[in-house]
Structure formats: structure tokens, C-alpha cells
Design a protein around this motif. Structure first.
Motif, PDB file in Angstrom:
ATOM      1  N   ALA A  17     -10.506   0.743   1.971  1.00  0.00           N
ATOM      2  CA  ALA A  17     -11.290   1.930   2.334  1.00  0.00           C
ATOM      3  C   ALA A  17     -11.826   1.896   3.771  1.00  0.00           C
ATOM      4  O   ALA A  17     -11.639   2.868   4.528  1.00  0.00           O
ATOM      5  CB  ALA A  17     -12.426   2.134   1.338  1.00  0.00           C
ATOM      6  N   LEU A  43      -7.433   2.757  -4.247  1.00  0.00           N
ATOM      7  CA  LEU A  43      -7.631   1.896  -3.078  1.00  0.00           C
ATOM      8  C   LEU A  43      -8.826   2.344  -2.242  1.00  0.00           C
ATOM      9  O   LEU A  43      -9.441   1.530  -1.541  1.00  0.00           O
ATOM     10  CB  LEU A  43      -6.363   1.894  -2.209  1.00  0.00           C
ATOM     11  CG  LEU A  43      -5.118   1.242  -2.817  1.00  0.00           C
ATOM     12  CD1 LEU A  43      -3.901   1.508  -1.949  1.00  0.00           C
ATOM     13  CD2 LEU A  43      -5.327  -0.261  -2.987  1.00  0.00           C
ATOM     14  N   LEU A  44      -9.157   3.632  -2.314  1.00  0.00           N
ATOM     15  CA  LEU A  44     -10.282   4.144  -1.525  1.00  0.00           C
ATOM     16  C   LEU A  44     -11.625   3.648  -2.032  1.00  0.00           C
ATOM     17  O   LEU A  44     -12.653   3.878  -1.389  1.00  0.00           O
ATOM     18  CB  LEU A  44     -10.260   5.675  -1.520  1.00  0.00           C
ATOM     19  CG  LEU A  44      -9.141   6.323  -0.702  1.00  0.00           C
ATOM     20  CD1 LEU A  44      -9.156   7.829  -0.873  1.00  0.00           C
ATOM     21  CD2 LEU A  44      -9.257   5.953   0.773  1.00  0.00           C
ATOM     22  N   ARG A  45     -11.629   2.971  -3.172  1.00  0.00           N
ATOM     23  CA  ARG A  45     -12.874   2.397  -3.691  1.00  0.00           C
ATOM     24  C   ARG A  45     -12.961   0.897  -3.430  1.00  0.00           C
ATOM     25  O   ARG A  45     -13.874   0.245  -3.916  1.00  0.00           O
ATOM     26  CB  ARG A  45     -12.973   2.651  -5.205  1.00  0.00           C
ATOM     27  CG  ARG A  45     -13.015   4.118  -5.589  1.00  0.00           C
ATOM     28  CD  ARG A  45     -13.430   4.319  -7.040  1.00  0.00           C
ATOM     29  NE  ARG A  45     -12.485   3.709  -7.967  1.00  0.00           N
ATOM     30  CZ  ARG A  45     -11.437   4.348  -8.491  1.00  0.00           C
ATOM     31  NH1 ARG A  45     -11.198   5.610  -8.170  1.00  0.00           N
ATOM     32  NH2 ARG A  45     -10.640   3.740  -9.346  1.00  0.00           N
ATOM     33  N   GLN A  46     -12.017   0.368  -2.656  1.00  0.00           N
ATOM     34  CA  GLN A  46     -11.962  -1.076  -2.458  1.00  0.00           C
ATOM     35  C   GLN A  46     -12.165  -1.428  -0.987  1.00  0.00           C
ATOM     36  O   GLN A  46     -11.618  -0.776  -0.096  1.00  0.00           O
ATOM     37  CB  GLN A  46     -10.614  -1.619  -2.940  1.00  0.00           C
ATOM     38  CG  GLN A  46     -10.372  -1.359  -4.421  1.00  0.00           C
ATOM     39  CD  GLN A  46      -8.961  -1.702  -4.815  1.00  0.00           C
ATOM     40  OE1 GLN A  46      -8.454  -2.753  -4.451  1.00  0.00           O
ATOM     41  NE2 GLN A  46      -8.316  -0.827  -5.560  1.00  0.00           N
ATOM     42  N   ARG A  47     -12.907  -2.496  -0.770  1.00  0.00           N
ATOM     43  CA  ARG A  47     -13.249  -2.875   0.596  1.00  0.00           C
ATOM     44  C   ARG A  47     -12.025  -3.271   1.412  1.00  0.00           C
ATOM     45  O   ARG A  47     -11.987  -3.065   2.632  1.00  0.00           O
ATOM     46  CB  ARG A  47     -14.238  -4.050   0.565  1.00  0.00           C
ATOM     47  CG  ARG A  47     -14.769  -4.377   1.954  1.00  0.00           C
ATOM     48  CD  ARG A  47     -15.625  -5.616   1.987  1.00  0.00           C
ATOM     49  NE  ARG A  47     -15.851  -6.026   3.366  1.00  0.00           N
ATOM     50  CZ  ARG A  47     -16.148  -7.244   3.745  1.00  0.00           C
ATOM     51  NH1 ARG A  47     -16.294  -8.191   2.833  1.00  0.00           N
ATOM     52  NH2 ARG A  47     -16.319  -7.532   5.011  1.00  0.00           N
ATOM     53  N   HIS A 107      -5.901  -1.257 -10.932  1.00  0.00           N
ATOM     54  CA  HIS A 107      -5.918  -0.194  -9.928  1.00  0.00           C
ATOM     55  C   HIS A 107      -4.676   0.672 -10.136  1.00  0.00           C
ATOM     56  O   HIS A 107      -3.634   0.403  -9.553  1.00  0.00           O
ATOM     57  CB  HIS A 107      -5.949  -0.800  -8.521  1.00  0.00           C
ATOM     58  CG  HIS A 107      -7.020  -1.826  -8.342  1.00  0.00           C
ATOM     59  ND1 HIS A 107      -8.358  -1.537  -8.434  1.00  0.00           N
ATOM     60  CD2 HIS A 107      -6.948  -3.148  -8.108  1.00  0.00           C
ATOM     61  CE1 HIS A 107      -9.063  -2.644  -8.253  1.00  0.00           C
ATOM     62  NE2 HIS A 107      -8.235  -3.621  -8.067  1.00  0.00           N
ATOM     63  N   PHE A 111      -8.974   2.455   6.119  1.00  0.00           N
ATOM     64  CA  PHE A 111      -8.454   3.824   6.055  1.00  0.00           C
ATOM     65  C   PHE A 111      -9.323   4.773   6.862  1.00  0.00           C
ATOM     66  O   PHE A 111      -8.814   5.568   7.667  1.00  0.00           O
ATOM     67  CB  PHE A 111      -8.388   4.281   4.588  1.00  0.00           C
ATOM     68  CG  PHE A 111      -7.986   5.718   4.431  1.00  0.00           C
ATOM     69  CD1 PHE A 111      -6.656   6.086   4.412  1.00  0.00           C
ATOM     70  CD2 PHE A 111      -8.957   6.729   4.315  1.00  0.00           C
ATOM     71  CE1 PHE A 111      -6.284   7.416   4.279  1.00  0.00           C
ATOM     72  CE2 PHE A 111      -8.594   8.056   4.183  1.00  0.00           C
ATOM     73  CZ  PHE A 111      -7.249   8.405   4.169  1.00  0.00           C
ATOM     74  N   TRP A 112     -10.640   4.712   6.669  1.00  0.00           N
ATOM     75  CA  TRP A 112     -11.522   5.653   7.360  1.00  0.00           C
ATOM     76  C   TRP A 112     -11.633   5.329   8.849  1.00  0.00           C
ATOM     77  O   TRP A 112     -11.849   6.234   9.672  1.00  0.00           O
ATOM     78  CB  TRP A 112     -12.890   5.674   6.695  1.00  0.00           C
ATOM     79  CG  TRP A 112     -12.831   6.268   5.320  1.00  0.00           C
ATOM     80  CD1 TRP A 112     -13.076   5.651   4.145  1.00  0.00           C
ATOM     81  CD2 TRP A 112     -12.462   7.623   4.989  1.00  0.00           C
ATOM     82  NE1 TRP A 112     -12.887   6.516   3.086  1.00  0.00           N
ATOM     83  CE2 TRP A 112     -12.519   7.737   3.580  1.00  0.00           C
ATOM     84  CE3 TRP A 112     -12.109   8.737   5.733  1.00  0.00           C
ATOM     85  CZ2 TRP A 112     -12.217   8.928   2.915  1.00  0.00           C
ATOM     86  CZ3 TRP A 112     -11.808   9.930   5.071  1.00  0.00           C
ATOM     87  CH2 TRP A 112     -11.868  10.011   3.681  1.00  0.00           C
TER      88      TRP A 112
END
Length: 645
Positions: free
Chosen positions: A30, A23-27, A17, A33-34
């Protein structure tokens, strides 16, 4: 060796990574964050729409329009003072995912009530919802910042905090813009705001469902429901780690600093810049973009470590551009009320916007490493309560900023003069904090040396353990070897160094601030010799990093010198203390012949540009050697291999 395996796994994860956006592609990141993004956007959509509504659309006799923003802001902040201590305990005691889900259900309920308030134009209900949304944010705050270090390793923590900080300010900006636009829709504006708030709350709850489990750090904690006594206890708990506590004060000062600017934007736009409401919104946009950019820049400038050397850099930029904003504001030509298009068409206004953008960018550089440091250094069992203490201090400092700014305005100060005074105060406060916690200043010097003096590359940095004791053994090439090692390590390093280096005017002061351990030859000063080995053993017993230069002095010919037996004595003392730290071999490369090294034809630190500028230098870090397998000759061979490779 379990620690070594864990650090190797961390290094592999880091390679997989490569930056914070991954990090926005990881559970693990992500959904969190949202979720926080939706919550921050909802807070500000609701608050700003409500403020516009009572300022322009409703006539409320007991709350004049000029007071509406202050009342709504105060009600939103009040729960931070009342309930932060309780929320910190809850975040330490319970699974953080469960708490986040509870908070999102609470948000849905509050927004349903707010929708009814918007439909009926009931200001009292909406004021109650403002307080409840403040409570919602109070409950979420400690969970948010305690969640990150539970799911991100040290090398991801700065990037993760940068993403959250950026996301928060973008969400604030979008929420306020949306709130102002939606509430102004003729006939149905307030009702539409209610529906938007409920929709955002539902989206946040749906996304939160994907957040992974986050086990409690202190499940046996007994909740103290008395907010006054628990607030005092939290502050004492934070004060137990003086570096963490002073970092909390540093963050709270940043909120004081930022609140002064944010609260004065409307008046600044109208009275000083002679612009309309859209110009005030532009200032908010520029400020938010600056904070976001600075937050994201932290990971790039820190080489993915928790780099608190960026904090003094941030403080310098905050002061420089706050002071320049004062001069830029005074140089503006007189004009009548300007629209947004007219405002941006004046060249002098671009300097004002550049000052705001850079001021806020440096504020991002200032704050993100401090947040990451607190998360890294606070004990996991009461990390959320430390964050709660931070929220309490932040609220107090923000309230203080409003009081002081109001008093200065009443005393006849202009808004640019207030910006000037805050900029000067920032320099004084930052200087005081850095003197109290020299680690910030030391790391800043190391950062400057490795970015502006040398082009510094580290290989194998994942071999430096992020926790537990370790002994670092490195070749000795120059007078700044220790500074370069500081820059490569995510943790403070204690150095065993020749006592003569402490006589140098600048470097001596720096190493004293770094609490380096002076050592002298036994024949020359037996007391200093023995005290050095005793102090070295104490450092390792405390679980810290200790660095030693086994050659015993700086090389005079650029070649690796025979390793002496001092390292064995350090390990023997440590073993007597019940500690067997791994030994990490290191090799500094390409330093020979640079300004700070000796050269064959003379001494060090002569002819500054004899090798040009921005010399390429490096540090190669090898695999740890178990304490029981260390011998000077073996270690020398390891370092020699690193030099060759």
C-alpha cells in the motif's frame, strides 16, 4: 524439503489474500502504491499545467504554442535515455526504500523550484524542472519494478503489476485534468499549480516513509557512471536471457503503439470527430479507463499466475479494434464543431469510444503479463538494470513513434489511416515476437483450452514449485493432457511424450514448439529411447520442470493403468547428474469421454459435442514425494488417491 515448506507458506498467504485489492491493506504494497501514484499524478499535473500555460497564457517568441507540447514531452523523456542505465545500477546496489525516499526528497526540491518558476512565469526555469522531473521518474522506474518481485510472490505478481499499471494511468488522467483546471483559475492559476505540486510531493514523501526495507540485490556492484557504455552493457545484459529481452521489445512496441494514439487524440478529436477540447479529454479518459480495466482483469483471467498466454489475446484485440476504429471513423456523419454533450449524443460516436476502450483494455492485457514475466525471469542481482534497459527501449520506441507518425502525416496520411497502419503493424510485430518466443503462443493455446473449451479447475496448485527442478507425474487420459498441465503451471514444463503424438497435424506442431521430448520403446528405436532420458536429465539439471506420464500411453478404458519403470530411470539419470528433484503426483479428472480422449466405442477426436460444451475438468495436485522415496507402485497409489478425492 525447505522449498516445499516455502511453497506451502506461499499457498497459505495466497488464501489469506484472495485478490489484488487486498494488497492495498498491506504495508508491503500500500505505501509503495500510493507513493508511485502521487509521483505519477504530480508529473502530469506539472507537465499539463505548464503546457496549457505556454500555449494559452504566455507569449514565448522562441517556442510557438504548437511546439510547446513537443518540447516539454521531449525534455521529459530525455533523462530516460541519458540516465536509465545509471538508475538501474543504483537500484540494484542500494536498499530500494532508501532510494525511494531520496527520490521523493528530490521531487520536493524540484517542485519548490517549479513553484518559483510559476510565480515568476519563467519558462526557462520550468523547462529545467521538466527535465528534472523526467530525471526523478527515471530514477524511480527501475526501483518501482524491482521492488514488486522482492515483496510479492509469483501468485501475486500479476495482480500487483495490474494495480500499479491501473494506478499509473488513473494518476496520469487525474494529474492532467487537475493541471488543466487549476492553471485556468483566473489571476492565481499558475501559482496554485505550484502549491499543488509541492503538496503532492510532500504527501508522496510522507507515505513513502511507511515503505518496508528492501535490501540491495547486488550491494557489491561497482557503479559505472558512463551512461553510454553502461546503456550498451545493460542492453547486452538483457539480451543474455532471450525470453526476457524479447519481452522487453514487446513492451516497448506497446508503448510505440499507445504513443501513436495518445499523441493524435487532440488532432483526431478536432479534425476527424469535429469536437472541442473536451472531446479530446474524453478520449483520454476512455483510453485510461480501458488500460486500467485491462490491467486489473489480468489477475482474474490468469488465475493469479504470471499468465503470458494473455499476451497474444491482448495483441489480437489491439489489432482488431485499431482496424475497426479506422472504419468507425470513416463512417461518421459530417458536422460542425461539437461540444462534449453534442458529441456523446451521436450514436456513431459510441462505436469510436467503444473501439478506444476495448483497444486500450487489450493493451492492458498485453502489457501486464510481460512486465510480470520480466520481473519473474530476470536474475534478482541485476533485475533493476534489466528494467532500466526496458526504460531505454521504451523511450527509443516512443521517440520513433513520434517521428514515424509525423512522417506519415507529412506524406498525406489521415489520422484514421495512421491508426489502421499501426493496427496492421501490431499484428505483424506480435506474430514475429510469438514465433521467436513460442512460449507465448503455447500458453495462449493452453489458456484458450482451459477457458473456452473446458472449464478447468486446479486444486493444490501451490504444490507446484515456483523455482528449482521438479518431476511431475500425471495420469494420461487424453491428447491434450500436456496442454492442461501447461495451463496449471506458472513455469514452462518440458514433457516426455510418446513419439507418435508428434505425427498429429496440430498437436504435433504445438508440442515441437514446446520442446517436448519424444520417446519410443527401446526395442523400436534404441537411439530415441536413450536420447529421451538424457534430455530429461538435462532439463532437471537446469532447474526446470519435467513432466512424465508413467502409464506409458493414453488410457483406453478410463481407468488408471499400471505405472512403468521409466520414471525410475529418469530419477537415476538425474541423480547421476547430482540432482534429486521432488516428484509431484498429479491427477487429471473428468476428462474421460471428452472430445480429446478415447472412448470405449471408438477413437479420440470424433463427435466434438458428445459431452456438450465447456466440460468441467480438473487437476488435483498432491504433496511432493522425495526422490529417494519414489517407487512406481507408491506413486500410482498417490495418483489413484488424487483421482478418488
Amino acid at each position: 524439503m525447505d522449498t516445499v515448506a516455502a511453497d506451502t507458506a506461499v499457498g497459505a498467504a495466497r488464501e489469506a489474500h484472495p485478490n489484488q485489492f487486498a494488497l492495498l491493506r498491506q504495508r508491503r504494497f500500500a505505501p509503495f502504491f500510493w507513493t508511485q501514484f502521487a509521483g505519477a499524478a504530480n508529473d502530469n499535473l506539472f507537465k499539463f499545467a505548464f503546457t496549457v500555460m505556454v500555449t494559452y497564457q504566455l507569449q514565448v517568441a522562441w517556442m510557438p504554442p504548437a511546439m510547446a507540447g513537443l518540447v516539454i514531452g521531449a525534455l521529459f523523456i530525455l533523462p530516460y535515455l541519458l540516465f536509465s542505465a545509471t538508475s538501474g545500477q543504483l537500484a540494484d546496489k542500494f536498499d530500494k526504500r532508501s532510494l525511494i525516499l531520496f527520490v521523493k526528497w528530490l521531487e520536493i526540491g524540484i517542485m519548490l523550484l517549479a513553484t518559483w518558476g510559476f510565480f515568476t512565469a519563467d519558462v526557462v526555469v520550468l523547462l529545467a524542472c521538466t527535465f528534472l522531473m523526467g530525471l526523478h521518474s527515471t530514477l524511480f522506474g527501475p526501483v518501482k519494478f524491482a521492488y514488486l518481485p522482492q515483496h510479492l510472490d509469483e501468485r501475486e505478481l500479476t495482480g500487483g503489476n495490474g494495480m500499479v499499471e491501473m494506478g499509473t494511468f488513473v494518476a496520469i488522467l487525474l494529474g492532467q485534468v487537475a493541471g488543466g483546471l487549476v492553471v485556468a483559475v483566473p489571476a492565481i492559476g499558475p501559482q496554485a499549480v505550484g502549491f499543488c505540486c509541492v503538496a503532492l510531493a510532500l504527501i508522496g514523501r510522507l507515505v513513502a516513509h511507511a515503505i518496508p526495507a528492501s535490501p540491495a540485490s547486488a550491494p557489491d556492484l561497482r557503479i559505472n557512471w558512463n551512461p553510454v557504455s553502461e546503456t550498451w552493457r545493460n542492453l547486452k545484459l538483457a539480451h543474455g536471457n532471450i525470453v526476457v529481452f524479447r519481452s522487453l521489445l514487446g513492451i516497448s512496441w506497446m508503448w510505440f503503439f499507445g504513443a501513436v494514439f495518445l499523441s493524435q487524440f487532440p488532432s483526431f478529436a478536432k479534425e476527424v470527430l469535429h469536437g472541442d477540447a473536451q472531446v479530446a479529454s474524453l478520449l483520454l479518459v476512455v483510453f485510461s479507463i480501458g488500460i486500467g480495466a485491462g490491467s486489473l482483469l489480468c489477475e482474474v483471467l490468469s488465475r493469479r499466475h504470471v499468465e503470458i498466454g494473455l499476451v497474444p489475446l491482448g495483441a489480437i484485440g489491439m489489432t482488431v479494434f485499431a482496424v475497426d476504429l479506422y472504419f468507425a471513423s470513416g463512417a461518421l456523419p459530417p458536422s460542425a464543431g461539437l461540444t462534449l454533450g453534442q458529441f456523446v449524443g451521436v450514436a456513431a460516436h459510441w462505436r469510436v469510444m467503444a473501439d478506444l476502450a476495448l483497444l486500450s483494455l487489450f493493451a492492458g492485457l498485453y502489457s501486464v503479463p510481460m512486465y510480470a514475466l520480466i520481473q519473474l525471469r530476470a536474475e534478482p542481482t541485476h533485475r533493476a538494470r534489466i528494467i532500466a534497459a526496458n526504460n531505454i527501449l521504451n523511450a527509443l520506441f516512443m521517440i520513433g513513434s513520434s517521428v514515424i507518425a509525423g512522417a506519415l502525416l507529412k506524406a498525406g496520411c489521415t489520422i484514421p489511416q495512421i491508426f489502421l497502419l499501426v493496427g496492421i503493424a501490431n499484428a505483424l510485430v506480435a506474430g514475429y515476437i510469438f514465433l521467436l518466443v513460442p512460449e507465448y503462443l503455447i500458453r495462449f493455446v493452453a489458456w484458450v483450452a482451459t477457458h473456452l473449451v473446458y472449464r478447468f479447475r486446479v486444486r493444490g496448485e501451490e504444490q507446484i514449485p515456483v523455482s528449482g527442478p521438479a518431476l511431475l507425474a500425471c495420469n494420461h487420459v487424453s491428447f491434450v493432457d500436456a496442454v492442461l498441465l501447461m495451463a496449471a503451471s506458472p513455469r514452462p514444463i518440458y514433457f516426455v511424450m510418446d513419439h507418435r503424438i508428434f505425427r498429429l497435424p496440430v498437436l504435433g506442431t504445438l508440442f515441437r514448439l514446446a520442446k517436448a521430448i519424444p520417446i519410443a520403446p527401446q526395442k523400436e528405436d534404441p537411439a530415441v529411447y536413450e536420447a529421451a532420458f538424457e534430455r530429461a536429465a538435462q532439463v532437471l539439471r537446469a532447474g526446470d520442470l519435467l513432466a512424465i506420464f508413467p502409464e506409458g500411453g493414453i488410457t483406453r478404458d478410463g481407468q488408471l493403468q499400471p505405472f512403468k519403470g521409466g520414471i525410475m530411470k529418469v530419477l537415476e539419470r538425474a541423480r547421476a547428474e547430482g540432482v534429486q528433484p521432488p516428484v509431484i503426483p498429479m491427477a487429471l479428472t473428468d476428462l474421460w469421454g471428452s472430445f480429446f480422449s478415447r472412448v470405449e466405442e471408438g477413437n479420440a477426436m470424433v463427435r466434438p459435442f458428445r459431452r456438450g460444451m465447456f466440460n468441467r475438468v480438473g487437476l488435483n495436485v498432491g504433496a511432493p514425494v522425495a526422490a529417494g522415496q519414489v517407487q512406481p507402485q507408491v506413486l500410482q497409489q498417490r495418483v489413484a488417491a488424487l483421482l478418488a478425492g
